[in-house]
Design a protein around this motif. Structure first.
Motif, PDB file in Angstrom:
ATOM      1  N   TYR A  22       0.716  -1.182  -0.068  1.00 38.43           N
ATOM      2  CA  TYR A  22       0.167   0.034   0.006  1.00 38.43           C
ATOM      3  C   TYR A  22       0.887   1.403   0.028  1.00 38.43           C
ATOM      4  N   THR A  24       0.395   4.289  -1.091  1.00 39.21           N
ATOM      5  CA  THR A  24      -0.368   5.415  -0.796  1.00 39.21           C
ATOM      6  C   THR A  24      -1.761   4.874  -0.150  1.00 39.21           C
ATOM      7  N   GLY A  25      -2.091   5.619   0.613  1.00 36.54           N
ATOM      8  CA  GLY A  25      -3.394   5.475   1.278  1.00 36.54           C
ATOM      9  C   GLY A  25      -3.252   4.662   2.362  1.00 36.54           C
ATOM     10  N   TRP A  26      -4.618   4.199   2.813  1.00 34.60           N
ATOM     11  CA  TRP A  26      -4.632   3.158   3.814  1.00 34.60           C
ATOM     12  C   TRP A  26      -3.697   2.060   3.670  1.00 34.60           C
ATOM     13  N   ASP A  80      -3.458   5.143   8.507  1.00 32.59           N
ATOM     14  CA  ASP A  80      -4.627   5.809   7.847  1.00 32.59           C
ATOM     15  C   ASP A  80      -4.151   6.145   6.379  1.00 32.59           C
ATOM     16  N   ASP A  81      -3.134   6.864   6.152  1.00 34.59           N
ATOM     17  CA  ASP A  81      -2.569   6.894   4.763  1.00 34.59           C
ATOM     18  C   ASP A  81      -1.028   7.234   4.962  1.00 34.59           C
ATOM     19  N   GLU A  82      -0.216   7.365   3.803  1.00 35.49           N
ATOM     20  CA  GLU A  82       1.095   7.164   4.022  1.00 35.49           C
ATOM     21  C   GLU A  82       1.686   8.271   4.659  1.00 35.49           C
TER      22      GLU A  82
END
Length: 146
Positions: A22, A24-26, A80-82
């Motif tokens: 992942y 980017t993002g979650w 939650d994100d990067e």
């Protein structure tokens, strides 16, 4: 018994998998450690129907079970994100039940207020677990093949 070396390696493996899978993002990943010093990792299956989903830890648990290895530790890490900090998620009740197959002494990573890496035995999360109502030999549990 706590083992900081195993705990640190599990955390590092989880972060590595999250960043790879992942970018980017979650992101979320789990790591299982076994008594044979193997590490199994997994991510949650993504489905259009939320009720068909599985917890992040399930794939790694299945791998340990497939190879008949006794789980000693379980860790689930998300972000939650990067740009967000990583956080450890205590195992949900269903995963606690799944892990109980390997015994109440399994060490699990738990959520803390300050984000520290903390492992506790399942029996600390489940002091009144229903299995105490039955003799151990009557319950399904891990049995090492000789």
């Amino acid at each position: 018994m706590r083992n900081p070396e195993i705990e640190k390696k599990m955390y590092e493996l989880a972060i590595e998998l999250i960043e790879q899978r992942y970018p980017t993002g979650w992101g979320g990943a789990a790591v299982i450690h076994t008594d044979k010093d193997h590490y199994f990792t997994s991510v949650a299956i993504e489905t259009a129907n939320g009720s068909a989903g599985l917890c992040i830890e399930v794939g790694a648990m299945c791998e340990a079970h497939k190879y008949n290895e006794k789980v000693t530790h379980c860790l689930c890490v998300t972000r939650d994100d990067e740009k967000s900090p990583y956080k450890i998620l205590s195992p949900c009740g269903i995963c606690q039940e799944r892990l109980h197959y390997w015994g109440p002494q399994v060490q699990v990573g738990v959520t803390t207020e300050n984000g520290e890496i903390l492992f506790v035995e399942l029996k600390e999360l489940q002091p009144y677990h229903w299995s105490k109502a039955y003799p151990a030999e009557e319950l399904d549990h891990y049995i090492e093949n000789a």
